[in-house]
Design a protein around this motif. Structure first.
Motif, mmCIF file in Angstrom:
data_model
loop_
_atom_site.group_PDB
_atom_site.id
_atom_site.type_symbol
_atom_site.label_atom_id
_atom_site.label_comp_id
_atom_site.label_asym_id
_atom_site.label_seq_id
_atom_site.Cartn_x
_atom_site.Cartn_y
_atom_site.Cartn_z
ATOM 1 N N ASN A 121 0.676 -0.918 -0.091
ATOM 2 C CA ASN A 121 0.064 0.116 -0.034
ATOM 3 C C ASN A 121 0.882 1.149 0.029
ATOM 4 O OD1 ASN A 121 -1.916 1.934 0.314
ATOM 5 N ND2 ASN A 121 -3.095 0.992 2.204
ATOM 6 N N ILE A 122 0.877 1.995 -1.041
ATOM 7 C CA ILE A 122 1.774 3.121 -1.332
ATOM 8 C C ILE A 122 1.104 4.355 -0.887
ATOM 9 C CG2 ILE A 122 3.427 1.952 -3.219
ATOM 10 C CD1 ILE A 122 1.617 3.318 -5.059
ATOM 11 N N SER A 123 0.090 4.266 -0.271
ATOM 12 C CA SER A 123 -0.723 5.557 0.326
ATOM 13 C C SER A 123 -0.500 5.549 1.765
ATOM 14 C CB SER A 123 -2.100 5.073 0.257
ATOM 15 O OG SER A 123 -2.671 5.288 -1.203
ATOM 16 N N LEU A 124 0.129 4.644 2.511
ATOM 17 C CA LEU A 124 0.490 4.587 3.856
ATOM 18 C C LEU A 124 1.442 5.979 4.155
ATOM 19 C CD1 LEU A 124 1.560 1.018 4.581
ATOM 20 C CD2 LEU A 124 -0.624 2.296 5.070
ATOM 21 N N PRO A 125 1.311 6.615 5.222
ATOM 22 C CA PRO A 125 1.899 7.826 5.663
ATOM 23 C C PRO A 125 3.406 7.835 5.648
ATOM 24 C CG PRO A 125 -0.087 7.311 7.219
ATOM 25 C CD PRO A 125 0.220 6.245 6.209
ATOM 26 N N LEU A 126 3.941 6.420 5.751
ATOM 27 C CA LEU A 126 5.367 6.273 5.960
ATOM 28 C C LEU A 126 6.103 6.606 4.688
ATOM 29 C CD1 LEU A 126 6.098 3.384 4.850
ATOM 30 C CD2 LEU A 126 4.982 2.690 6.860
ATOM 31 N N TRP A 127 5.344 6.220 3.539
ATOM 32 C CA TRP A 127 5.744 6.546 2.058
ATOM 33 C C TRP A 127 5.540 8.064 1.729
ATOM 34 C CZ3 TRP A 127 8.579 3.061 0.733
ATOM 35 C CH2 TRP A 127 8.466 1.621 0.954
ATOM 36 N N ARG A 128 4.443 8.711 2.339
ATOM 37 C CA ARG A 128 4.400 10.226 2.083
ATOM 38 C C ARG A 128 5.447 10.847 2.773
ATOM 39 N NH1 ARG A 128 -0.533 11.108 -0.587
ATOM 40 N NH2 ARG A 128 -1.875 9.103 -0.876
ATOM 41 N N ARG A 129 5.853 10.320 3.831
ATOM 42 C CA ARG A 129 6.901 11.043 4.735
ATOM 43 C C ARG A 129 8.179 11.064 4.071
ATOM 44 N NH1 ARG A 129 6.409 8.271 8.820
ATOM 45 N NH2 ARG A 129 8.290 7.135 8.706
ATOM 46 N N LEU A 130 8.665 9.813 3.212
ATOM 47 C CA LEU A 130 9.788 9.947 2.512
ATOM 48 C C LEU A 130 10.038 10.578 1.077
ATOM 49 C CD1 LEU A 130 10.775 6.379 3.142
ATOM 50 C CD2 LEU A 130 11.457 8.159 4.320
ATOM 51 N N ARG A 131 10.825 11.108 1.076
ATOM 52 C CA ARG A 131 11.104 11.846 -0.370
ATOM 53 C C ARG A 131 11.920 11.107 -1.188
ATOM 54 N NH1 ARG A 131 7.774 16.077 -2.067
ATOM 55 N NH2 ARG A 131 9.693 17.139 -2.992
ATOM 56 N N LEU A 132 11.493 9.886 -1.426
ATOM 57 C CA LEU A 132 12.453 9.216 -2.385
ATOM 58 C C LEU A 132 12.686 9.555 -3.819
ATOM 59 C CD1 LEU A 132 11.121 5.602 -1.053
ATOM 60 C CD2 LEU A 132 13.277 6.712 -0.314
ATOM 61 N N ARG A 133 13.806 9.508 -4.227
ATOM 62 C CA ARG A 133 14.025 9.548 -5.587
ATOM 63 C C ARG A 133 14.159 8.186 -6.275
ATOM 64 N NH1 ARG A 133 18.870 13.153 -6.332
ATOM 65 N NH2 ARG A 133 18.622 12.607 -8.478
#
Length: 474
Positions: free
Chosen positions: A96-108
């Protein structure tokens, strides 16, 4: 003045710091991909760790549904600390890529490989800066429809070695490299949509295949289609004749040769005066109905060598004689010449056609042509027509131009009566001439025998005047 110089110096330092890359570029090869040796120690409680040799990069291993969020938290990842992440051997029912932990990261650079993931749910945030996404070798079977649509910076997407049946939707514009190789359940209809975009470059084309779709009848000879074969579809339209449309017809599989698409070309109602030349490569179907074509002579052109289906109804064609000696006459499946200006149909040409017993194979349409009917039509063509009626499906619609009768209703005894009497007379004359010749030979032989035995010629040979050639006998 001092404050101004200090400001300029700080600005220079800040600009220089921005120009220096935060990370070693060698770490970001293949969308930041780390070997198993980079994983945390098996005894470590935290399954994620930041790398020492690559700034702002991290590796997680052996992630599952129970420890997924805890592993990321214990790694103490923040938007400033990590821009490249590789997760190995993740076992998840759903990513689930909508989880807050993914939104917190600024991955390139985001890489998740060599795991077991059933599906990808949610969607990336609108502000995501991911430019390289690698989700290969996970067995992923499904993406939610809008999972990747907000990845506007995406330039590389690796979905290879999964179980996808469709290419997921992603950003609508901009150049991108795409790897969907080794997805054996991938549907060709979905791959075709991606191929229609000129800004997408496919990686590993030789190992990229797709599964035939029931919507595409031209995939009727094989289950697996190579990407190169799908690309051939794009070339077909560019090779098409002016004012015509070209579409794939079927895929021919020949042992020892590469599969090839055949082309169906439609030029119906294009105001043509002659058959189009040249045809696109491997054209096997041509529809030139509803034009003003007067001849079939172009069928001898080399580009017609693969043609099997010709529909030329409602034209001004006057003869089928140009068909003689063409490859089309040996290879054709369907020849439709309804409602043309054909007056004579050469029976000798038709007699060379090998028809098969099944109705679905090899047939002709000749109806609504008005022939000039004579004895030959009734005696030869009518007989041929009736013996091949299963293959000439509109045989009842062939009419005579010089009399109001169908060809199949012609009466041979009436049309051939005059010719039959003259033929009988000729036979009588020949018989009389043969008898006279035999009598003359017998009389000469008798005269010669009398002359040799008695020394004189019998009458009337003795009364005949001498001729210059008599000295030969003397």
């Amino acid at each position: 003045m001092l404050v101004k110089l200090l400001s300029i110096w700080l600005l220079f330092i800040h600009s220089s710091w921005e120009m220096i890359p935060d990370d070693d570029s060698s770490c970001y090869q293949q969308c930041f991909h780390q070997p198993p040796e980079a994983c945390p120690n098996p005894g470590s409680a935290c399954r994620c760790r930041q790398l020492t040799n690559c700034k702002r990069a991290a590796v997680c291993c052996d992630i599952n549904d129970d420890n997924f969020q805890d592993a990321l938290k214990c790694g103490n990842f923040t938007a400033d600390s990590v821009e490249a992440l590789h997760i190995r051997n993740a076992t998840l029912d759903e990513l689930n890529i909508s989880l807050p932990l993914w939104r917190r990261l600024r991955l390139r650079y985001m890489t998740i490989t060599d795991g077991h993931i059933r599906s990808v749910a949610g969607e990336f945030a609108k502000h995501s800066v991911v430019s390289c996404l690698n989700l290969s070798s996970n067995g992923i079977g499904k993406f939610e429809r809008r999972a990747l649509v907000y990845l506007h910076n995406l330039s590389f997407l690796d979905l290879s070695r999964n179980n996808l049946s469709e290419v997921p939707s992603f950003k609508m514009e901009g150049p991108m490299k795409l790897d969907i190789s080794e997805n054996p359940s991938m549907m060709c209809s979905s791959v075709q949509k991606a191929l229609n975009r000129s800004d997408i470059t496919f990686i590993k084309e030789n190992s990229t295949v797709c599964f035939k779709s029931t919507e595409y009848h031209w995939f009727n000879s094989t289950d697996i289609i190579e990407l190169s074969q799908l690309k051939r579809l794009q070339e077909i339209e560019t090779e098409c004749y002016k004012n015509c449309t070209c579409k794939p017809h079927r895929l021919d599989i020949v042992m020892g040769k590469s599969p090839t698409f055949t082309v169906a070309m439609n030029c119906s109602g294009a105001k043509m005066l002659s058959l189009p030349v040249p045809l696109p490569l491997n054209t096997d179907t041509l529809d030139v109905s509803n034009n003003n074509i007067t001849s079939l002579k172009e069928l001898s052109h080399e580009s017609y060598q693969h043609l099997m289906f010709l529909y030329a109804d409602n034209n001004q064609i006057r003869s089928i004689q140009p068909l003689e000696g063409t490859k089309f006459m040996s290879n054709f499946d369907t020849l439709s010449l309804r409602n043309n200006k054909i007056k004579t149909i050469e029976t000798y040409l038709l007699s060379n056609i090998r028809f098969y017993r099944t109705d679905s194979t090899r047939h002709m349409n000749l109806g609504l042509n008005k022939l000039t009917c004579d004895c030959s039509t009734a005696r030869d063509f009518k007989v041929w027509l009736l013996t091949k009626f299963e293959h000439i499906r509109d045989y009842e619609e062939l009419w005579c131009d010089n009399m109001n009768v169908r060809v199949i209703d012609l009466d041979e005894t009436k049309l051939c009566q005059g010719e039959q009497e003259w033929t009988d007379y000729i036979y009588y004359v020949i018989t009389v001439e043969v008898l006279l010749l035999v009598g003359l030979i017998a009389k000469v032989s008798y005269d010669y025998w009398v002359f040799k035995t008695s020394g004189y010629l019998p009458w009337p040979a003795s009364k005949m005047p001498k001729l210059p050639c008599d000295w030969l006998c003397e």
